[in-house]
Design a protein around this motif. Structure first.
Motif, PDB file in Angstrom:
ATOM      1  N   VAL A   2       0.755  -1.099  -0.098  1.00 12.92           N
ATOM      2  CA  VAL A   2       0.101   0.018  -0.139  1.00 12.92           C
ATOM      3  C   VAL A   2       0.803   1.312   0.133  1.00 12.92           C
ATOM      4  CG1 VAL A   2      -1.690   1.455   1.234  1.00 12.92           C
ATOM      5  CG2 VAL A   2      -1.762  -1.141   1.301  1.00 12.92           C
ATOM      6  N   SER A   3       0.616   1.962  -1.035  1.00 15.09           N
ATOM      7  CA  SER A   3       1.585   3.348  -0.835  1.00 15.09           C
ATOM      8  C   SER A   3       0.667   4.638  -1.199  1.00 15.09           C
ATOM      9  CB  SER A   3       2.482   3.286  -2.333  1.00 15.09           C
ATOM     10  OG  SER A   3       1.696   3.137  -3.483  1.00 15.09           O
ATOM     11  N   ASP A   4      -0.868   4.535  -1.140  1.00 17.01           N
ATOM     12  CA  ASP A   4      -1.536   5.652  -1.280  1.00 17.01           C
ATOM     13  C   ASP A   4      -1.641   6.500   0.108  1.00 17.01           C
ATOM     14  OD1 ASP A   4      -3.585   7.034  -2.868  1.00 17.01           O
ATOM     15  OD2 ASP A   4      -4.648   6.610  -0.808  1.00 17.01           O
ATOM     16  N   PRO A   5      -1.216   7.733   0.227  1.00 16.31           N
ATOM     17  CA  PRO A   5      -1.059   8.132   1.410  1.00 16.31           C
ATOM     18  C   PRO A   5      -2.345   8.265   2.199  1.00 16.31           C
ATOM     19  CG  PRO A   5      -0.136   9.526  -0.212  1.00 16.31           C
ATOM     20  CD  PRO A   5      -0.652   8.495  -0.884  1.00 16.31           C
ATOM     21  N   GLU A   6      -3.670   8.267   1.674  1.00 11.23           N
ATOM     22  CA  GLU A   6      -4.971   8.255   2.249  1.00 11.23           C
ATOM     23  C   GLU A   6      -5.192   6.913   2.908  1.00 11.23           C
ATOM     24  OE1 GLU A   6      -8.217   9.051   4.318  1.00 11.23           O
ATOM     25  OE2 GLU A   6      -6.888  10.580   3.300  1.00 11.23           O
ATOM     26  N   LEU A   7      -4.803   5.694   2.118  1.00 10.36           N
ATOM     27  CA  LEU A   7      -4.916   4.360   2.623  1.00 10.36           C
ATOM     28  C   LEU A   7      -3.734   4.319   4.054  1.00 10.36           C
ATOM     29  CD1 LEU A   7      -5.528   2.287  -0.545  1.00 10.36           C
ATOM     30  CD2 LEU A   7      -7.383   3.189   1.139  1.00 10.36           C
ATOM     31  N   ILE A   8      -2.630   4.708   3.604  1.00  7.76           N
ATOM     32  CA  ILE A   8      -1.530   4.542   4.689  1.00  7.76           C
ATOM     33  C   ILE A   8      -2.224   5.283   6.002  1.00  7.76           C
ATOM     34  CG2 ILE A   8       0.514   5.376   5.366  1.00  7.76           C
ATOM     35  CD1 ILE A   8       1.390   5.000   2.554  1.00  7.76           C
ATOM     36  N   LEU A 318     -11.241  -0.983   3.434  1.00  5.85           N
ATOM     37  CA  LEU A 318     -10.448   0.552   3.390  1.00  5.85           C
ATOM     38  C   LEU A 318     -11.083   1.338   1.906  1.00  5.85           C
ATOM     39  CD1 LEU A 318      -6.865  -0.544   3.736  1.00  5.85           C
ATOM     40  CD2 LEU A 318      -8.182   0.547   5.333  1.00  5.85           C
ATOM     41  N   GLY A 319     -10.750   2.374   2.417  1.00  4.60           N
ATOM     42  CA  GLY A 319     -11.354   3.169   1.163  1.00  4.60           C
ATOM     43  C   GLY A 319     -13.113   3.351   0.817  1.00  4.60           C
ATOM     44  N   SER A 320     -13.490   2.955   1.697  1.00  3.60           N
ATOM     45  CA  SER A 320     -15.276   2.759   1.377  1.00  3.60           C
ATOM     46  C   SER A 320     -15.629   4.282   1.657  1.00  3.60           C
ATOM     47  CB  SER A 320     -15.711   1.717   2.291  1.00  3.60           C
ATOM     48  OG  SER A 320     -15.822   2.104   3.868  1.00  3.60           O
ATOM     49  N   THR A 321     -16.666   4.442   0.942  1.00  3.09           N
ATOM     50  CA  THR A 321     -17.151   5.692   1.049  1.00  3.09           C
ATOM     51  C   THR A 321     -18.579   5.866   2.210  1.00  3.09           C
ATOM     52  OG1 THR A 321     -18.860   5.107  -0.649  1.00  3.09           O
ATOM     53  CG2 THR A 321     -16.802   6.394  -1.266  1.00  3.09           C
ATOM     54  N   ASN A 338       2.187  -4.283   3.738  1.00  4.83           N
ATOM     55  CA  ASN A 338       3.417  -3.672   3.557  1.00  4.83           C
ATOM     56  C   ASN A 338       3.171  -2.209   3.177  1.00  4.83           C
ATOM     57  OD1 ASN A 338       5.069  -5.919   4.290  1.00  4.83           O
ATOM     58  ND2 ASN A 338       4.423  -7.065   2.389  1.00  4.83           N
ATOM     59  N   ILE A 339       4.051  -1.419   3.718  1.00  4.78           N
ATOM     60  CA  ILE A 339       3.888   0.096   3.443  1.00  4.78           C
ATOM     61  C   ILE A 339       5.533   0.223   2.991  1.00  4.78           C
ATOM     62  CG2 ILE A 339       3.593   2.370   4.025  1.00  4.78           C
ATOM     63  CD1 ILE A 339       1.699   1.236   5.961  1.00  4.78           C
ATOM     64  N   PRO A 340       5.698   0.582   1.483  1.00  2.00           N
ATOM     65  CA  PRO A 340       7.189   0.858   1.314  1.00  2.00           C
ATOM     66  C   PRO A 340       7.691   2.118   1.580  1.00  2.00           C
ATOM     67  CG  PRO A 340       5.557   1.251  -0.648  1.00  2.00           C
ATOM     68  CD  PRO A 340       4.882   0.752   0.780  1.00  2.00           C
ATOM     69  N   VAL A 341       8.305   2.403   2.696  1.00  2.00           N
ATOM     70  CA  VAL A 341       8.853   3.687   3.230  1.00  2.00           C
ATOM     71  C   VAL A 341       9.889   4.061   2.286  1.00  2.00           C
ATOM     72  CG1 VAL A 341      10.048   4.409   5.326  1.00  2.00           C
ATOM     73  CG2 VAL A 341       8.332   2.708   5.673  1.00  2.00           C
ATOM     74  N   HIS A 342      10.854   3.228   1.961  1.00  2.00           N
ATOM     75  CA  HIS A 342      11.989   3.847   1.013  1.00  2.00           C
ATOM     76  C   HIS A 342      11.573   4.360  -0.184  1.00  2.00           C
ATOM     77  CE1 HIS A 342      15.548   3.751  -1.583  1.00  2.00           C
ATOM     78  NE2 HIS A 342      16.384   3.975  -0.386  1.00  2.00           N
ATOM     79  N   TYR A 376       5.710  10.408   4.836  1.00  2.00           N
ATOM     80  CA  TYR A 376       6.985  10.431   5.650  1.00  2.00           C
ATOM     81  C   TYR A 376       6.943   9.732   6.835  1.00  2.00           C
ATOM     82  CZ  TYR A 376      11.005  12.455   8.000  1.00  2.00           C
ATOM     83  OH  TYR A 376      12.335  12.594   8.437  1.00  2.00           O
ATOM     84  N   LEU A 377       7.726   8.554   6.828  1.00  2.00           N
ATOM     85  CA  LEU A 377       7.454   7.551   7.710  1.00  2.00           C
ATOM     86  C   LEU A 377       8.889   7.122   8.605  1.00  2.00           C
ATOM     87  CD1 LEU A 377       4.809   5.462   5.815  1.00  2.00           C
ATOM     88  CD2 LEU A 377       4.401   6.949   7.590  1.00  2.00           C
ATOM     89  N   ALA A 378       9.661   7.808   8.718  1.00  2.00           N
ATOM     90  CA  ALA A 378      10.761   7.597   9.303  1.00  2.00           C
ATOM     91  C   ALA A 378      10.664   6.900  10.548  1.00  2.00           C
ATOM     92  CB  ALA A 378      11.656   8.686   9.393  1.00  2.00           C
TER      93      ALA A 378
END
Length: 441
Positions: A2-8, A318-321, A338-342, A376-378
């Motif tokens: 998952v890489s969409d900021p709203e879903l994150i 997720l993402g339901s209206t 998984n959220i791809p930080v790098h 930004y997920l450092a």
């Protein structure tokens, strides 16, 4: 993935209840690392998280700062001698390993770094990283070699288990106290080593509820968070921070000017006449706006871990209206997210020219309008973000201030630009970095 900021945002924050647990290990080695905060789930995590919040208070953290200054003094003395001997080349990995091990030994375990401590840490971390590599790349092989992995972990954590049990028993017997994280966790126990109850805790103004107090074994286990997690994060941030200073002298000059203007210079730069115990008032660190931006950019370009993983605790959309709609993304129970930080930190849509090291991205006038916090997920984000974030940042700023106002770092012929990365699916690791140092003119 998952890489969409709203879903994150939903996964790590607003829908946290469905994604509270980290990815479970492929096998359960039932080692000391099975019981530290990052590995716990459900109510076990909630209980231990409350205890960590009692430890990582600003009041407790400030008590430990003098020990960090003390460890900086030792590094500065070593570097001053090298400069006196006309040896201006330093291996960043070697120098920082000594500093961080000494800081960890002194602030966490209440002992000075020794060959035994260094070897114990080396064996433990070098055992765990290959284990994560095998589990990640060869999951089917993991089960077949599970007994070997378990034996490796149990063998390599023995040094710390033995040391902690001896130190805790000795402190209880003598009634002595240490100004370190070991003591803070000891104060969370239900009973001391001899079965005597501990009623009041010095880490909290109030009596800790009985159900939150730690057993003797839980107290020991929590200290295992530091040799692996703390060492890797400090090593990565300081190492790449000094590297970027050396290859960006304009940034280095700007930082040094801010430090000297805000909290004063670091001596006359002539070594022996300079006071090695040139400590810094930590209250002034918050005034260093450009240093804050610099560290944020270090963590963006060089995040410690490539990804964050979560396990779905119950079927979730997720993402339901709306609460009754069937639209959105269905996440079944036990699904691994998984959220791809790098990848997020190097996505040009979020950070233009991502390979360019540019602290100005994080200056106050740019931060709120240009940076989406969920890209930004450092340190993670939401309830399960790094609970030691404030202490880690304080420690990094303090060390950098001590070094930047005393030394100038510069690129050598042998300095590899850009750094050479090793193939590691979990953590950022690079080949040794060599830099030059000299006293600030």
């Amino acid at each position: 993935m998952v890489s969409d900021p709203e879903l994150i945002k939903q996964i790590l924050d607003t829908r946290f209840g469905s994604f509270a647990d980290r990815r479970p290990p492929a096998i359960d080695v039932r080692s000391s690392f099975s019981y530290i905060l990052p590995a716990l789930t459900g109510r076990d995590w909630e209980r231990m998280h409350r205890n960590y919040k009692r430890v990582f208070t600003l009041k407790n953290e400030l008590k430990i700062v003098p020990k960090i200054n003390d460890c900086c003094d030792k590094l500065i003395e070593t570097w001053n001698k090298r400069i006196t001997d006309k040896d201006n080349e330093i291996d960043i990995e070697q120098s920082l390993r000594v500093l961080i091990l000494d800081t960890m030994a002194w602030t966490v375990f209440g002992t000075r770094v020794s060959p035994e401590f260094t070897e114990g840490t080396r064996r433990l971390t070098q055992c765990l990283l290959p284990m994560y590599l095998i589990v990640t790349l060869f999951p089917k092989l993991t089960e077949k070699i599970s007994r070997a992995i378990k034996l490796c972990v149990h063998t390599h954590d023995k040094y710390f288990l033995d040391y902690l049990n001896r130190e805790i028993t000795q402190r209880d017997r003598n009634g002595s106290r240490g100004n370190d994280f070991l003591q803070l966790f000891m104060d969370l126990r239900k009973h001391n080593s001899f079965g005597e109850p501990l009623v009041q805790s010095v880490v909290d103004d109030n009596v800790i509820p009985d159900e939150d107090r730690l057993t003797e074994q839980e107290n020991v286990w929590q200290l295992f968070t530091f040799p692996f997690w703390n060492f890797r994060s400090m090593f990565t941030a300081l190492g790449f921070g000094l590297y970027e200073l050396a290859v960006n002298p304009d940034i280095q000059d700007r930082l040094r000017n801010e430090i000297n203007t805000t909290i004063g210079g670091g001596g006359d730069g002539c070594g022996d006449d300079d006071n090695a115990s040139d400590t810094i008032d930590v209250n002034s660190l918050d005034k260093l706006v450009y240093l804050e931006a610099f560290l944020l950019e270090v963590h963006r370009k060089y995040p410690v871990f490539y990804r964050l993983s979560r396990s779905v605790s119950k079927d979730t959309v997720l993402g339901s209206t709306g609460s009754t709609t069937t639209t959105g993304i269905m996440m079944p129970k036990n699904q691994i997210v998984n959220i791809p930080v790098h990848a997020l930190h190097h996505n040009s849509s979020h950070y233009p020219e991502p390979e360019l090291f540019d602290p100005d991205r994080f200056m106050p006038e740019n931060l709120s309008s240009n940076i989406n916090p969920y890209t930004y997920l450092a340190y993670g984000i939401g309830p399960r973000q790094c609970i030691a974030k404030r202490f880690s940042q304080m420690q990094l700023k303090l060390v950098l201030c001590r070094l930047i106002r005393k030394y100038e770092f510069y690129r050598l012929i042998d300095t590899t630009v850009p750094p050479v990365y090793h193939n590691n699916p979990e953590a950022v690791t690079v080949s040794p970095i060599k830099l030059g140092i000299k006293y600030v003119a």
